[in-house]
Design an enzyme around this catalytic site. Structure first.
Site, PDB file in Angstrom:
ATOM      1  N   SER A  39       0.446  -1.412   0.163  1.00 27.39           N
ATOM      2  CA  SER A  39       0.365   0.218   0.182  1.00 27.39           C
ATOM      3  C   SER A  39       1.006   1.178  -0.100  1.00 27.39           C
ATOM      4  O   SER A  39       0.451   2.388  -0.289  1.00 27.39           O
ATOM      5  CB  SER A  39      -1.116   0.182   1.056  1.00 27.39           C
ATOM      6  OG  SER A  39       0.137   0.231   2.137  1.00 27.39           O
ATOM      7  N   LYS A  80       1.202   4.966   6.914  1.00 30.97           N
ATOM      8  CA  LYS A  80       0.431   5.830   5.811  1.00 30.97           C
ATOM      9  C   LYS A  80       0.452   6.450   5.860  1.00 30.97           C
ATOM     10  O   LYS A  80       1.309   7.598   6.928  1.00 30.97           O
ATOM     11  CB  LYS A  80      -1.329   5.582   5.976  1.00 30.97           C
ATOM     12  CG  LYS A  80      -2.014   3.585   6.076  1.00 30.97           C
ATOM     13  CD  LYS A  80      -1.944   3.368   4.700  1.00 30.97           C
ATOM     14  CE  LYS A  80      -3.184   2.177   4.551  1.00 30.97           C
ATOM     15  NZ  LYS A  80      -2.642   1.657   3.539  1.00 30.97           N
TER      16      LYS A  80
END
Length: 186
Positions: A39, A80
């Site tokens: 990701s 993230k």
């Protein structure tokens, strides 16, 4: 005999102090983490090993575009990038990030965008149109909006909602393994 006993006691003390220091440092200051998944590509790769800085994870210390580690579930931590801070309105259109109506460049995505041939890297959205936001148009106080750099394959705030600051373990930007990737990432 007494000298050997004293030496053994000193070694045990030194070892105990080292263990306590390691526990304190890992618990309150720095911790290793392994990137799990794709990701955050191209910035971070699966199985990269990083150091998480646990110092200064109050909302005032987190800046837009910092890479953070947070508790997503009881058994899983996510890595993230911070896109939105409290009070921000987030929108993507034409593969461009708009925060409070102002376009922002994301230099860490430029090369990736050039490689995409079948549409935008980031699908268009407005914060208030995301199901997880329940019509809310700004990032709530005490929370952040995060996204993975691999926008097509990232489970992030578009899917899980905003992240409460108390769930953030810390910031990270230093890869220490594999050796060919050692260094600071932006």
């Amino acid at each position: 005999m007494a000298k050997k006993k004293n030496e053994l006691v000193e070694w045990i003390k030194a070892l105990a102090i080292a263990i306590v220091l390691a526990i304190v440092i890992r618990s309150f200051f720095f911790a290793p983490i392994v990137v799990d998944g794709q990701s955050m590509m191209p910035t971070l790769n699966h199985q990269d090993r990083m150091i998480v800085n646990k110092i200064g994870t109050k909302i005032a210390d987190i800046k837009r575009f910092d890479i953070v580690v947070f508790h997503a579930t009881e058994e899983k931590d996510y890595i993230k990038r911070v896109i939105g801070l409290p009070g921000d309105h987030i929108e993507y259109k034409d593969d461009t990030l708009f925060i409070n109506g102002k376009p922002y460049e994301e230099p860490y995505l430029e090369q990736y965008k050039k490689e995409i041939i079948d549409g935008p890297l980031t699908e268009p959205f407005k914060l208030e149109n995301l199901d997880v936001m329940n019509g809310q148009s700004t990032v709530p106080e005490g929370e952040i909006f995060v996204m993975g750099d691999n926008r097509r394959y990232s489970k992030d705030s578009r899917h899980i909602g905003t992240v409460p600051i108390e769930e953030v373990m810390g910031k990270t930007n230093f890869v220490y393994w594999p050796l060919e990737e050692v260094g600071i990432v932006e």
